[in-house]
Design an enzyme around this catalytic site. Structure first.
Site, PDB file in Angstrom:
ATOM      1  N   HIS A 108      -4.693  -7.159   0.679  1.00 28.78           N
ATOM      2  CA  HIS A 108      -5.439  -6.298  -0.242  1.00 28.78           C
ATOM      3  C   HIS A 108      -5.250  -6.708  -1.699  1.00 28.78           C
ATOM      4  CE1 HIS A 108      -7.720  -2.805  -1.367  1.00 28.78           C
ATOM      5  NE2 HIS A 108      -6.740  -2.329  -2.109  1.00 28.78           N
ATOM      6  N   SER A 141     -10.849  -2.353  -5.435  1.00 30.35           N
ATOM      7  CA  SER A 141     -10.494  -1.211  -4.609  1.00 30.35           C
ATOM      8  C   SER A 141     -11.070   0.070  -5.220  1.00 30.35           C
ATOM      9  CB  SER A 141      -8.964  -1.154  -4.448  1.00 30.35           C
ATOM     10  OG  SER A 141      -8.587  -0.307  -3.404  1.00 30.35           O
TER      11      SER A 141
END
Length: 253
Positions: A225, A89
């Protein structure tokens, strides 16, 4: 170097070093402990200001500050053995920025880059996304809860949030203001693996392809995620990286 990089187990005979860059608001502990189970790889994880042993230091305000500090810490150790970068990320974009600086200014590059859970810095998906760091705390927590990966008890604890939210918002401010033009030609020659959760928001991972002339692969994992926090996925991820790093050593030699 110890101020900037956390290594829980030194391995002088390791075939390679893996430099890990955490997600926004994250510390080094989760990624550094990979070094306890990756027997043939020496693992280092980035420690940013404003958290862990650096909690008294002010947060960085831009990507340039992060890159300068990390490159200065890495340079003395990069000629000792092959190295690779992993970032998830926010950490994926940070690791790319570091790789770009190492190549452009020092003509050094990793044998492999593992980029997880992030669109390319020049992608339309990223440039058009909402600026989360500017949300109110209430809306920010609602968004954070929808992303998963953060224990509900943490989100419900005001004392914990007092320390956690500023670091997270500071990192998001950095990445939301980071700009990088799409390269006209590949910047790197190393192999690149893009990794993501099948249920995460789409990141158009193919856009990363243009940064290197080396082998490019995409691997998707079950989950959203924070797929890599699942123990089963984590084992698959570590096995994936280990396989590539052990193969990269042969090319390096």
């Amino acid at each position: 170097m110890e101020t900037v990089l956390n290594c829980l187990k030194r391995r002088p005979d390791a075939v390679a070093r893996l430099i890990c860059f955490p997600w926004a608001g994250g510390g080094s502990a989760h990624l550094a402990r990979w070094g306890l189970v990756m027997d043939s790889v020496e693992v280092f994880a980035l420690k940013l200001p404003g958290r862990e042993t650096r909690f008294r230091e002010p947060f960085f305000q831009n990507m340039e500050q992060i890159v300068e500090e990390v490159v200065a810490a890495l340079l003395p150790m990069l000629d000792e053995k092959p190295f690779a970068l992993f970032g998830h990320s926010f950490g994926a974009l940070t690791s790319f920025a570091v790789a770009e600086r190492l190549k452009k200014q020092h003509n050094v590059e990793p044998v492999h880059i593992f980029l997880s859970g992030a669109p390319a810095p020049f992608s339309e998906i990223r440039l058009k996304s909402q600026r989360r760091s500017e949300l109110s705390d209430e809306d920010f927590l609602r968004w954070l809860s929808s992303m998963g990966g953060t224990p509900p008890e943490l989100l419900a604890n005001p004392e914990v949030l007092q320390f956690f939210l500023p670091a997270l918002k500071a990192d998001l401010h950095v990445v939301e203001n980071y700009r990088c033009a799409r390269p006209e030609r590949p910047l790197l020659h190393c192999s690149l693996s893009c990794l993501d959760g099948k249920d995460d928001l789409p990141h158009n991972l193919q856009e990363w392809r243009c940064i290197t002339s080396g082998e490019f692969t995409i691997r998707m994992f079950d989950g959203a995620h924070f797929y890599l926090k699942d123990p089963g996925n984590e084992k698959l991820l570590l096995d994936h990286m280990l396989k590539h790093l052990e193969a990269s050593q042969l090319d390096y030699l």
